[in-house]
Motif scaffolding. Structure first.
Motif, PDB file in Angstrom:
ATOM      1  N   LEU B  27      81.000  24.312 119.241  1.00 32.30           N
ATOM      2  CA  LEU B  27      80.718  23.592 118.300  1.00 32.30           C
ATOM      3  C   LEU B  27      80.556  23.028 117.400  1.00 32.30           C
ATOM      4  N   GLY B  28      79.051  23.690 118.168  1.00 31.77           N
ATOM      5  CA  GLY B  28      78.081  23.306 117.275  1.00 31.77           C
ATOM      6  C   GLY B  28      78.081  23.399 115.730  1.00 31.77           C
ATOM      7  N   VAL B  29      77.567  22.999 115.131  1.00 36.54           N
ATOM      8  CA  VAL B  29      77.544  22.861 113.775  1.00 36.54           C
ATOM      9  C   VAL B  29      76.441  23.389 113.488  1.00 36.54           C
ATOM     10  N   GLN B  30      76.017  24.178 112.521  1.00 31.74           N
ATOM     11  CA  GLN B  30      74.636  24.760 112.307  1.00 31.74           C
ATOM     12  C   GLN B  30      74.448  25.625 110.646  1.00 31.74           C
ATOM     13  N   PRO B  31      74.069  25.019 110.144  1.00 31.19           N
ATOM     14  CA  PRO B  31      74.459  24.995 108.847  1.00 31.19           C
ATOM     15  C   PRO B  31      72.989  25.629 107.934  1.00 31.19           C
ATOM     16  N   GLU B  32      73.265  27.385 107.188  1.00 33.55           N
ATOM     17  CA  GLU B  32      72.325  27.836 106.517  1.00 33.55           C
ATOM     18  C   GLU B  32      72.241  27.588 105.332  1.00 33.55           C
ATOM     19  N   PHE B  33      71.120  27.909 105.040  1.00 36.04           N
ATOM     20  CA  PHE B  33      70.631  26.299 103.469  1.00 36.04           C
ATOM     21  C   PHE B  33      70.103  28.028 102.539  1.00 36.04           C
ATOM     22  N   GLY B  34      70.661  28.249 101.382  1.00 33.63           N
ATOM     23  CA  GLY B  34      70.046  29.052 100.466  1.00 33.63           C
ATOM     24  C   GLY B  34      69.981  28.500  99.141  1.00 33.63           C
ATOM     25  N   PHE B  35      69.510  28.653  98.236  1.00 31.09           N
ATOM     26  CA  PHE B  35      68.709  28.544  97.403  1.00 31.09           C
ATOM     27  C   PHE B  35      68.305  29.583  96.123  1.00 31.09           C
ATOM     28  N   VAL B  36      68.923  29.070  95.079  1.00 26.51           N
ATOM     29  CA  VAL B  36      68.520  30.787  93.920  1.00 26.51           C
ATOM     30  C   VAL B  36      68.183  29.399  92.924  1.00 26.51           C
ATOM     31  N   LEU B  37      67.118  30.224  92.117  1.00 25.73           N
ATOM     32  CA  LEU B  37      66.236  30.402  91.421  1.00 25.73           C
ATOM     33  C   LEU B  37      66.693  31.268  90.172  1.00 25.73           C
ATOM     34  N   ASP B  38      68.121  30.748  88.841  1.00 23.78           N
ATOM     35  CA  ASP B  38      67.414  31.623  88.024  1.00 23.78           C
ATOM     36  C   ASP B  38      67.597  31.523  86.634  1.00 23.78           C
ATOM     37  N   SER B  39      66.400  31.962  86.016  1.00 21.07           N
ATOM     38  CA  SER B  39      65.797  31.260  85.139  1.00 21.07           C
ATOM     39  C   SER B  39      65.853  32.604  83.800  1.00 21.07           C
ATOM     40  N   ALA B  40      65.825  32.093  82.766  1.00 21.74           N
ATOM     41  CA  ALA B  40      65.697  33.749  81.944  1.00 21.74           C
ATOM     42  C   ALA B  40      65.234  33.546  80.010  1.00 21.74           C
ATOM     43  N   PHE B  41      64.465  33.974  79.894  1.00 20.79           N
ATOM     44  CA  PHE B  41      63.654  33.732  78.031  1.00 20.79           C
ATOM     45  C   PHE B  41      64.747  35.205  77.289  1.00 20.79           C
ATOM     46  N   THR B  42      65.442  34.167  76.204  1.00 23.36           N
ATOM     47  CA  THR B  42      66.371  34.665  75.640  1.00 23.36           C
ATOM     48  C   THR B  42      65.651  34.934  73.779  1.00 23.36           C
ATOM     49  N   THR B  43      65.619  35.894  73.613  1.00 31.46           N
ATOM     50  CA  THR B  43      65.443  35.656  71.798  1.00 31.46           C
ATOM     51  C   THR B  43      66.294  36.809  70.960  1.00 31.46           C
ATOM     52  N   HIS B  44      66.811  35.952  70.343  1.00 26.13           N
ATOM     53  CA  HIS B  44      68.491  36.615  70.020  1.00 26.13           C
ATOM     54  C   HIS B  44      67.604  36.790  68.284  1.00 26.13           C
ATOM     55  N   LYS B  45      68.232  38.118  67.240  1.00 26.46           N
ATOM     56  CA  LYS B  45      67.647  38.448  66.477  1.00 26.46           C
ATOM     57  C   LYS B  45      68.164  37.300  65.306  1.00 26.46           C
ATOM     58  N   ASN B  46      69.770  36.588  65.773  1.00 24.54           N
ATOM     59  CA  ASN B  46      69.641  35.171  64.671  1.00 24.54           C
ATOM     60  C   ASN B  46      69.780  34.298  64.782  1.00 24.54           C
ATOM     61  N   MET B  55      70.241  28.469  86.130  1.00 24.39           N
ATOM     62  CA  MET B  55      70.948  27.778  87.162  1.00 24.39           C
ATOM     63  C   MET B  55      70.121  27.657  88.539  1.00 24.39           C
ATOM     64  N   ALA B  56      70.058  26.601  88.716  1.00 22.32           N
ATOM     65  CA  ALA B  56      69.248  26.198  90.361  1.00 22.32           C
ATOM     66  C   ALA B  56      70.892  26.511  91.372  1.00 22.32           C
ATOM     67  N   GLU B  57      70.380  26.860  92.492  1.00 29.20           N
ATOM     68  CA  GLU B  57      71.950  26.482  93.314  1.00 29.20           C
ATOM     69  C   GLU B  57      71.403  26.110  94.603  1.00 29.20           C
ATOM     70  N   LEU B  58      71.877  25.540  95.101  1.00 26.73           N
ATOM     71  CA  LEU B  58      72.293  25.256  96.479  1.00 26.73           C
ATOM     72  C   LEU B  58      72.879  25.678  97.193  1.00 26.73           C
ATOM     73  N   SER B  59      72.372  26.487  98.401  1.00 24.50           N
ATOM     74  CA  SER B  59      74.334  26.520  99.037  1.00 24.50           C
ATOM     75  C   SER B  59      73.869  25.958 100.539  1.00 24.50           C
ATOM     76  N   ILE B  60      75.198  25.881 101.444  1.00 20.44           N
ATOM     77  CA  ILE B  60      75.326  25.498 102.469  1.00 20.44           C
ATOM     78  C   ILE B  60      76.300  25.669 102.889  1.00 20.44           C
ATOM     79  N   SER B  61      76.556  26.798 104.598  1.00 23.80           N
ATOM     80  CA  SER B  61      77.336  27.136 104.530  1.00 23.80           C
ATOM     81  C   SER B  61      76.953  27.078 106.354  1.00 23.80           C
TER      82      SER B  61
END
Lengths: 320, 395
Positions: B27-46, B55-61
């Protein structure tokens, strides 16, 4: 027994269908076939002797697991790329659950790693810097030590006997024959590689610790700087220097790793690169182990002993 | 509906009963943690440049007990924003391939709706989903899953009932549609025409798919999906006059319907001899959606229905553990001057995987939308994955 009119009449026991056993490696499948004989129908979950890290979990595997009578796996996270996800989905309590990176056995799931004693190379600390293919429970490639496969065979005999008690005599007889063959071979292989005792070898991946342990060899290092990571030029240069100092003659490389990743290492060190899977394929476990020992012996120029392996004196007990 | 709700509560009840019989060690709850860092540099013609932490995303399962596990994903889309994008309890111990998911989650719709954007082949994911719906469809409700065999073909279906659902995107190009009562400000009264929710205001979804072997280490898959609500959608409307005009009228229309049908096909094959792999996916959508429209100086709206279509083709090839490349073509229809006009987005991306945890991607895309000049977009995206980043069976 059938009771008719108060008289017990003996009837022929109906011949039961073979137990359908799913194995995760050809080596485990071979041992189960040898012990189970006609009482088992062993199928592979995976494509064969392949890099276990590359096996994709597929829906067809779910069906195999759902329909099987039992599952046999290596354990210690060897199947972490696919089995935990499948066990979590298949939802059979008797096959156990897929935990985070490893599978836990159930009453119909034989996990080989449970019968090898203390696993080798259990990490003392876990971190992202340790590499990609890190196994928290220890090195899972125990099948490269034939003595540990002997331990597994005993467990397999008992496992099959529990699944089908009426055939336990058959399983015991088959196991005795197979075990006698392997014992003789181990003695032969030990004698053959005895002159290499204490010599250093290099491996591409960290798959051969149990092989080295079994035959008294020393692993100088791996081509991968960390498990699962490609070698850098700097690491190869350092490794080459160590290999030259230690006069390393043998480098074990699984066929699923590219030889090109060795760079100039073979030319710089004059090492014999032996390309061989770290698990048996269609040839069966004994034949594969024989090929492995023969390839290693060739690297050191060791002649195969001519005397009968059963009477060879001085054979050393493999570490169990 | 009553059946679905009663099934859910029976499952909860049984889970509670069985939980009392488990060994304490399970029955022991043993959470797993994850982290995602998603960054972007975008240049548009217009449109110039945009350096954005996508996005920065933290997941717990964690597995909770042998019958259930749960996970939550917390997103940090901006400096002052925090969003529990998914919080799901999964009852996967029901046996015989049944599973119930309850909570807030990405709806099982098409091949990619449950795939998070950082796991997509292109930096901004699926442009067609973005163009037709406004992003990934996310709902709050129940989803029943079952896998089974039809002969030797593995099959899977899901059926979902959603009290709230809406399109979700953190991409700069998103123009979210709200379906079946989703409100970003967490208001509760906007989902039904009278402020109270009836079953007409719920949304329902379904998916049927099958995955079969393709070669030694590959699969091919087909799937069909549905999402719809007979009257749960709302939209704001206004007539065509200026706000300062005395005849100007505006409001919020309720009871709007939506239905989406999708079909998808994919294959993936990974080499056992080296580290190469390839994946190919095609999705097609037929989307029907009510709009509230007020012509000229009309003081109230009329309902109109549009039926845009869209299709997305994406291919990805992994050359090794270090390098992969992707190409995609997206086509969708969009409302322009009261008629549907085609829009396109296509491009290529090259990814350098420094490790399993660290990826840099360079992408060039062209966007052709009605009533806009052709736009070019160049993106450099850096994604970092820490801790547990689990992927189960992909089907």
């Amino acid at each position: 027994m059938m009771i008719a009119g108060g008289v017990a009449l003996p009837v022929e026991p109906a011949s039961a269908d073979p137990l359908e056993i799913i194995a995760t490696t050809p080596g485990l499948a071979d041992v189960i076939r040898q012990i189970g004989g006609d009482e088992v129908d062993v199928k592979l979950l995976t494509p064969g002797a392949v890099d276990p890290h590359k096996v994709m979990p597929k829906a067809s595997m779910l069906l195999k697991l759902k329909r099987a009578d039992a599952l046999v796996s290596m354990g210690l996270g060897f199947e972490h790329a696919y089995l935990p996800a499948l066990l979590e989905k298949v939802g059979r309590a008797d096959l156990g659950r897929g935990a985070t990176d490893v599978s836990t056995g159930g009453s119909h799931h034989l996990v080989g790693g449970d019968f090898i004693g203390q696993p080798l190379e259990v990490p003392t600390q876990l971190g992202r810097g340790a590499g990609v293919d890190v196994h928290p429970l220890g090195n899972p490639h125990w099948n490269t030590n034939p003595a540990l496969m002997q331990n597994f065979a005993v467990a397999a005999r008992d496992f099959l006997s529990k699944l089908r008690p009426e055939a336990s005599e058959t399983f015991s007889a088959n196991w005795r024959d197979w075990d006698a063959d392997l014992t003789a071979q181990i003695t032969h292989w030990q004698t053959w590689l005895a002159p290499a005792h204490g010599r250093s070898i290099v491996t591409y991946h960290r798959s051969w610790a149990y092989f080295a342990d079994a035959f008294g060899l020393v692993i100088l290092g791996e081509v991968e700087p960390k498990p699962g990571m490609s070698p850098t030029t700097r690491h190869l240069a350092q490794l080459a220097k160590s290999m030259q100092q230690q006069q390393v003659k043998l480098l074990l490389l699984e066929p699923w790793y590219s030889e090109s990743k060795l760079g100039n290492l073979p030319r710089m060190t004059d090492v014999a690169v032996v390309k061989i899977a770290s698990m048996s394929g269609k040839q069966g476990y004994l034949a594969w182990m024989g090929e492995l020992v023969a390839a290693a012996a060739r690297a050191w120029g060791l002649e195969e002993p001519q005397s009968s392996p059963l009477t060879q004196p001085g054979a050393q007990e493999l570490g169990k | 509906m009553k059946h679905i709700v009663s099934t859910f509560f029976i499952a909860l009840f049984c889970a509670g009963l069985n939980a009392q019989t488990f060994e304490p060690s399970t029955l022991g709850v043993q959470p797993e943690f994850g982290f995602v860092l998603d960054s972007a540099f975008t240049t548009h013609k217009n449109n110039g440049s945009d350096a954005n932490l996508q996005m920065a995303e933290l997941s717990i399962s964690s597995r909770i007990d042998p019958l259930a596990r749960g996970f939550a994903i917390i997103e940090f889309p901006g400096a002052h924003e925090l969003e529990v994008s998914e919080a799901v309890l999964i009852f996967d111990g029901l046996g015989d391939g049944w599973e119930i998911r309850a909570g807030r989650m990405n709806i099982d719709l098409g091949k990619f709706n449950t795939v998070h954007s950082h796991d997509m082949a292109m930096p901004f994911g699926d442009p067609v989903r973005l163009g037709l719906f406004g992003g990934h469809l996310r709902g709050q409700g129940l989803e029943l899953h079952k896998w089974f065999a039809l002969g030797d073909a593995p099959m899977r279906f899901s059926a979902g009932a959603w009290s709230k659902a809406g399109a979700h995107s953190h991409g700069s190009d998103g123009h979210a549609l709200d379906l079946a009562g989703e409100e970003h400000d967490h208001a509760e009264v906007h989902s039904g025409s009278s402020g109270k929710k009836g079953f007409d205001d719920w949304a329902f979804s379904g998916r049927l798919s099958s995955q079969n072997d393709f070669g030694d280490n590959g699969w091919w898959q087909w799937g069909v999906s549905y999402f719809g609500s007979s009257g749960g959608m709302y939209s704001d409307w206004s007539n065509e006059l200026d706000e300062s005009d005395g005849q100007y009228a505006s409001g919020r229309a309720f009871g709007l319907g939506v239905s989406t049908f999708g079909a998808d096909a994919s294959f993936k094959i990974a080499s056992l001899a080296d580290d190469s792999w390839k994946q190919f996916s095609f999705e097609y959508w037929h989307h029907t959606q009510d709009h509230a429209h007020a012509e000229g100086a009309a003081q109230t709206f009329e309902l109109e229905s549009s039926k845009p279509q869209g299709a997305w083709l994406v291919a990805e090839h992994g050359f090794s553990n270090e390098w992969s490349a992707a190409a995609h073509v997206g086509w969708w229809e969009t409302e322009n001057n009261e008629s549907l006009k085609s829009a396109y987005r296509y491009g290529v991306a090259v990814s350098r995987h420094f490790s399993e945890f660290n990826r840099v991607r360079f992408a060039i895309e062209q966007i052709d939308e009605p009533a806009a000049d052709t736009d070019w977009l160049a993106t450099i995206q850096w994604s970092v994955f820490m801790g547990k980043h689990r992927h189960g069976l992909d089907w």
